[in-house]
Structures are given as C-alpha cells and as structure tokens.
Design an enzyme around this catalytic site. Structure first.
Site, PDB file in Angstrom:
ATOM      1  N   CYS A 119       0.808  -1.226   0.000  1.00  0.00           N
ATOM      2  CA  CYS A 119       0.000   0.000   0.000  1.00  0.00           C
ATOM      3  C   CYS A 119       0.839   1.274   0.000  1.00  0.00           C
ATOM      4  O   CYS A 119       0.338   2.341  -0.343  1.00  0.00           O
ATOM      5  CB  CYS A 119      -0.937   0.007   1.208  1.00  0.00           C
ATOM      6  SG  CYS A 119      -1.913  -1.487   1.338  1.00  0.00           S
ATOM      7  N   HIS A 260      -3.812   6.644   3.332  1.00  0.00           N
ATOM      8  CA  HIS A 260      -4.118   5.360   2.717  1.00  0.00           C
ATOM      9  C   HIS A 260      -5.540   4.950   3.104  1.00  0.00           C
ATOM     10  O   HIS A 260      -5.960   5.110   4.248  1.00  0.00           O
ATOM     11  CB  HIS A 260      -3.116   4.300   3.181  1.00  0.00           C
ATOM     12  CG  HIS A 260      -3.433   2.938   2.650  1.00  0.00           C
ATOM     13  ND1 HIS A 260      -3.705   2.715   1.328  1.00  0.00           N
ATOM     14  CD2 HIS A 260      -3.550   1.735   3.269  1.00  0.00           C
ATOM     15  CE1 HIS A 260      -3.968   1.437   1.146  1.00  0.00           C
ATOM     16  NE2 HIS A 260      -3.889   0.818   2.307  1.00  0.00           N
ATOM     17  N   ASN A 290      -9.992  -1.094   0.014  1.00  0.00           N
ATOM     18  CA  ASN A 290      -8.540  -0.909   0.031  1.00  0.00           C
ATOM     19  C   ASN A 290      -7.982  -1.362  -1.323  1.00  0.00           C
ATOM     20  O   ASN A 290      -8.030  -2.547  -1.638  1.00  0.00           O
ATOM     21  CB  ASN A 290      -7.952  -1.735   1.178  1.00  0.00           C
ATOM     22  CG  ASN A 290      -6.436  -1.624   1.276  1.00  0.00           C
ATOM     23  OD1 ASN A 290      -5.787  -1.044   0.411  1.00  0.00           O
ATOM     24  ND2 ASN A 290      -5.882  -2.193   2.331  1.00  0.00           N
TER      25      ASN A 290
HETATM   26  N1  ACO Z   1     -17.905 -10.391   8.779  1.00  0.00           N
HETATM   27  C1  ACO Z   1     -18.320 -10.741  10.009  1.00  0.00           C
HETATM   28  N2  ACO Z   1     -17.470 -11.095  10.987  1.00  0.00           N
HETATM   29  C2  ACO Z   1     -16.139 -11.080  10.692  1.00  0.00           C
HETATM   30  C3  ACO Z   1     -15.650 -10.726   9.428  1.00  0.00           C
HETATM   31  C4  ACO Z   1     -16.607 -10.375   8.449  1.00  0.00           C
HETATM   32  N3  ACO Z   1     -16.252 -10.015   7.197  1.00  0.00           N
HETATM   33  N4  ACO Z   1     -14.300 -10.802   9.440  1.00  0.00           N
HETATM   34  C5  ACO Z   1     -13.961 -11.181  10.676  1.00  0.00           C
HETATM   35  N5  ACO Z   1     -15.058 -11.367  11.444  1.00  0.00           N
HETATM   36  C6  ACO Z   1     -15.150 -11.761  12.834  1.00  0.00           C
HETATM   37  C7  ACO Z   1     -13.909 -12.492  13.294  1.00  0.00           C
HETATM   38  O1  ACO Z   1     -14.022 -13.868  12.996  1.00  0.00           O
HETATM   39  C8  ACO Z   1     -13.952 -12.227  14.794  1.00  0.00           C
HETATM   40  O2  ACO Z   1     -14.891 -13.105  15.391  1.00  0.00           O
HETATM   41  P1  ACO Z   1     -14.578 -13.757  16.839  1.00  0.00           P
HETATM   42  O3  ACO Z   1     -14.500 -12.589  17.782  1.00  0.00           O
HETATM   43  O4  ACO Z   1     -15.756 -14.627  17.042  1.00  0.00           O
HETATM   44  O5  ACO Z   1     -13.287 -14.483  16.681  1.00  0.00           O
HETATM   45  C9  ACO Z   1     -14.533 -10.820  14.905  1.00  0.00           C
HETATM   46  O6  ACO Z   1     -15.192 -10.577  13.651  1.00  0.00           O
HETATM   47  C10 ACO Z   1     -13.474  -9.746  15.117  1.00  0.00           C
HETATM   48  O7  ACO Z   1     -12.426  -9.910  14.161  1.00  0.00           O
HETATM   49  P2  ACO Z   1     -11.141  -9.026  14.205  1.00  0.00           P
HETATM   50  O8  ACO Z   1     -10.202  -9.472  13.132  1.00  0.00           O
HETATM   51  O9  ACO Z   1     -10.616  -8.964  15.596  1.00  0.00           O
HETATM   52  O10 ACO Z   1     -11.759  -7.608  13.807  1.00  0.00           O
HETATM   53  P3  ACO Z   1     -11.090  -6.180  13.824  1.00  0.00           P
HETATM   54  O11 ACO Z   1     -11.911  -5.265  14.631  1.00  0.00           O
HETATM   55  O12 ACO Z   1      -9.625  -6.216  14.104  1.00  0.00           O
HETATM   56  O13 ACO Z   1     -11.276  -5.723  12.302  1.00  0.00           O
HETATM   57  C11 ACO Z   1      -9.991  -5.525  10.264  1.00  0.00           C
HETATM   58  C12 ACO Z   1     -10.656  -6.454  11.277  1.00  0.00           C
HETATM   59  C13 ACO Z   1     -11.063  -4.699   9.616  1.00  0.00           C
HETATM   60  C14 ACO Z   1      -9.271  -6.350   9.221  1.00  0.00           C
HETATM   61  C15 ACO Z   1      -8.992  -4.574  10.985  1.00  0.00           C
HETATM   62  O14 ACO Z   1      -8.188  -5.333  11.858  1.00  0.00           O
HETATM   63  C16 ACO Z   1      -8.099  -3.819  10.018  1.00  0.00           C
HETATM   64  O15 ACO Z   1      -8.545  -2.961   9.288  1.00  0.00           O
HETATM   65  N6  ACO Z   1      -6.799  -4.066  10.057  1.00  0.00           N
HETATM   66  C17 ACO Z   1      -5.816  -3.319   9.235  1.00  0.00           C
HETATM   67  C18 ACO Z   1      -5.829  -3.688   7.795  1.00  0.00           C
HETATM   68  C19 ACO Z   1      -4.906  -2.761   7.034  1.00  0.00           C
HETATM   69  O16 ACO Z   1      -4.765  -1.591   7.336  1.00  0.00           O
HETATM   70  N7  ACO Z   1      -4.210  -3.200   6.053  1.00  0.00           N
HETATM   71  C20 ACO Z   1      -3.333  -2.239   5.368  1.00  0.00           C
HETATM   72  C21 ACO Z   1      -2.466  -2.791   4.495  1.00  0.00           C
HETATM   73  S1  ACO Z   1      -3.207  -3.833   3.267  1.00  0.00           S
HETATM   74  C22 ACO Z   1      -1.911  -4.161   2.153  1.00  0.00           C
HETATM   75  O17 ACO Z   1      -0.800  -3.813   2.345  1.00  0.00           O
HETATM   76  C23 ACO Z   1      -2.267  -4.985   0.944  1.00  0.00           C
END
Ligand code: ACO
Length: 333
Positions: A119, A260, A290
């Site tokens: 990214c 980003h 993204n």
């Molecule tokens: N729908 C419903 N539930 C979901 C989904 C979904 N699509 N995805 C995950 N869950 C569930 C998980 O299984 C978990 O359930 P559990 O508590 O029963 O285990 C719960 O939701 C929470 O999951 P987390 O992964 O802890 O959710 P979080 O609040 O951290 O959000 C996210 C996830 C959106 C991916 C966030 O962590 C994020 O944005 N991270 C950064 C990503 C990023 O910035 N990437 C940049 C670079 S990308 C690149 O370089 C290509």
C-alpha cells in the site's frame, strides 16, 4: 529514510485515476460469505468496491489512469522518460507491469520498471522519481499505483475478502518551473520483522504453486488484521508528522490530508493524533475499499479534480502496508 528537496525542485503536474465498472456491494458479499453490511461498515467504513473484468489486467487500468494524468499535464506519451508502477498484483511476475504500460501508452523512450511496497508503493515511487528528477537523471516521470487485488483474494475468507478492491491512479512529475508547486519532503520506512502480518505466501520462489498445493489458496492475501491495525496507526502518524515538520509546516497549514484508504477507524485514529480536523481529511474508501498501492493515487486524483486543494495549498499523503512499509509526502501544489 528521509530527505528534503535539496536539488532541483520537482512538481506534480498531472493526476489521473481509473476504477473498473463492476461494483461489488456489501450486500453482494452477504450472499458469498457469512458477513453483514453492518459488520463491514462499522469495522471498516467500506460500503462497496470495484472488481476488474476477467480480461482487464493491472496494466490496462494503469494505462487508463495514465492517459488522464498526461492530458492534464499536457505532455505526450512520447515525451515520458521514466515509468514506475507500484503494484503487488502485476500482470506477470516478469516482465514488469510498467513494460506493458510503456507499450500500450506508446511511451517508447521511457525507462520502465515496477516496485513492490504494497500500500505504500505509490509514495515509494514518488520519492524515487522525485530524487531521480531532482538529481538530473530524468526530466519527468509517470508514477502509478495499480492493483487487481480481486485476482489475489480468497473469496471464501470473510476476514480479508470484504476489504479489497481494484483500480489505478497516476501522477506525472517533472522539474518544477518558477511558480509551480513542489514536493517539499518525503519519508519512507520498512520493518522486515513483520512480514508474517500481511502477505501472499504462495506463487513466489519460496512456495511455487504446484498441482499438490493448488487447492490451498496459497496465492491469496493473508493478514493478521488486529496487529496490522496497531502498526498502521503509529507508523502513519510518525511518517506524516515527520514530513510536516521537515517542510517547516504546522498541522494547521495542511489544506488536505490524503491517507491510505484501508479502514476508516485507522484514518480517524491518525487524524486525531496528527491534529487535523475531519473536514480536511480525504476519504473515498466507502466506494473502493482498500486498493493497496492505487489507494493514495486514486484519492489524490479525486481530491484534485474535486477542487479540494489548489495552487499554493499544502497537502500531505501518508500510507502503510505489507512489509511492513510506510511512507509520507508533503507537497505544495
Ligand atoms: N464479517 C463478520 N465477521 C467477521 C468478518 C466479516 N467479514 N471478518 C472477521 N469477522 C469476525 C472475526 O471472525 C472475529 O470473530 P470472533 O470474535 O468470534 O473471533 C470478529 O469478527 C473480530 O475480528 P477481528 O479481526 O478482531 O476484527 P477487527 O476489529 O480487528 O477488524 C480488520 C478487522 C477490519 C481487518 C482490521 O483489523 C483492520 O482494518 N486491520 C488493518 C488492515 C490494514 O490496514 N491493512 C493495510 C495494508 S493492506 C496491504 O498492504 C495490501
């Protein structure tokens, strides 16, 4: 790694962007995996993303974005001296996607190559091109962020497939004439100790795809989202603050912050920490998700064309991605 504009000043004189026609909404995803519009919206801010056609490759999107940037810069493709494509989803592992772009654009005099910094790639390309121009090696450069992430997403993994989309953005850089804008400061950084947090494990030399492992979805994006989130906030805050400070600016001088576009919660967290009001932060992730290296490039073009900044205004771009990598740039338009 950082550096102030010490030699010939370099300006961004044209921007362009392209996203595919096909829209994939959160409701569409509800049918594909166990998820909901409510979960995706509250956790990320994303409402829909664009998906390239099967026969629409990364280079095709890059060329469409490039044509807009060239038109705005009033430069003919035959005059381009350097093309850098930032991508993690190249048409082919080799040759570089930039070579296909060079051919399709008719930019036959240009040196063309790709860089891979996820990214942060577009801002890595910006720093590299700026330095090569300010050193006198090239008079101009076309830099691109272009991605067909839909080809590298596991569409059965709800934790990643809801996040990504396809698109391309371009910018034309050249030696600044008197009265034109200037890239004031750039910053790039890498932490190779965190490669496990975000990667595409298969398809490279470490894990070639074979008949035996082909059904294990190894050539798709894998991410430990929570850890990436924490790193993203601190790295982007520090990188943005560094270019603001080294440009001799205060947060109050920034007309627009272009971060980003990965997650609205990350954007809100860094905005608070950099002390820039919400109305001076550009967000389009609700429309595109993204798009990795393309995200900052598309956002720059959309913000520019929407008149969110103009000549003389200061803007800051900041990004973060797999590697881990981060980057920022402060620009006087
Ligand atoms: N729908 C419903 N539930 C979901 C989904 C979904 N699509 N995805 C995950 N869950 C569930 C998980 O299984 C978990 O359930 P559990 O508590 O029963 O285990 C719960 O939701 C929470 O999951 P987390 O992964 O802890 O959710 P979080 O609040 O951290 O959000 C996210 C996830 C959106 C991916 C966030 O962590 C994020 O944005 N991270 C950064 C990503 C990023 O910035 N990437 C940049 C670079 S990308 C690149 O370089 C290509």
């Amino acid at each position: 790694m950082s550096g102030l504009a010490s030699q010939l000043p370099v300006a961004i004189v044209g921007t362009g962007s392209y996203v595919p026609d096909k829209v994939l909404t959160n409701s569409d995803l509800e049918i594909m995996v166990e998820t909901s519009d409510e979960w995706i919206t509250t956790r990320t801010g994303i409402k829909e993303r664009r998906i390239a056609a099967e026969d629409e490759f990364t280079s095709h999107m890059a060329v469409k974005a490039s044509r807009q940037a060239l038109e705005q810069a009033e430069i003919d493709a035959s005059e381009i001296q350097l093309i850098i494509v930032a991508t993690i989803t190249p048409n082919t592992l080799t040759p570089a996607t930039a070579c296909y772009v060079q051919q399709d654009l008719g930019a036959h005099k240009a040196v063309a190559f790709d860089i891979s910094a996820a990214c942060s790639g577009f801002l890595y390309a910006l720093k590299l091109a700026k330095r090569l121009i300010s050193d006198g090696a090239f008079e101009n450069a076309l830099i691109l962020g272009a991605e067909k992430l839909s080809a590298f997403v596991n569409w059965e993994d709800r934790s990643t497939c809801v996040l990504f989309g396809d698109g391309a953005g371009a910018a034309l850089l050249k030696r600044a004439e008197k009265g034109e804008g200037e890239i004031l400061a750039t910053d790039i950084g890498t932490d190779g100790g965190q490669t496990h947090l975000l990667n595409i494990p298969g398809g490279g030399s470490a894990c070639p795809i074979t008949i035996e492992n082909a059904d294990r979805r190894l050539a798709t994006l894998a991410m430990i989202g929570k850890d990436v989130f924490k790193h993203a906030v601190t790295r982007m805050r520090d990188s943005a603050n560094s270019v603001i400070e080294r440009s001799g600016l205060q947060p109050a001088d920034i007309k627009l912050l272009i971060p980003h576009q990965a997650n609205l919660r990350i954007i809100e967290a860094i905005t608070k920490r950099i002390d820039i009001p919400e109305e001076r932060v550009f967000v389009n992730l609700h429309k595109y998700g993204n798009t990795s290296a393309a995200a900052c490039a598309i956002a720059l073009d959309e913000a520019h064309r929407a008149g969110r900044f103009g000549p003389g205004d200061h803007i800051v771009l900041v990004a973060f991605g797999a590697g881990l990598t981060w980057a920022a740039a402060a620009v006087r338009w």
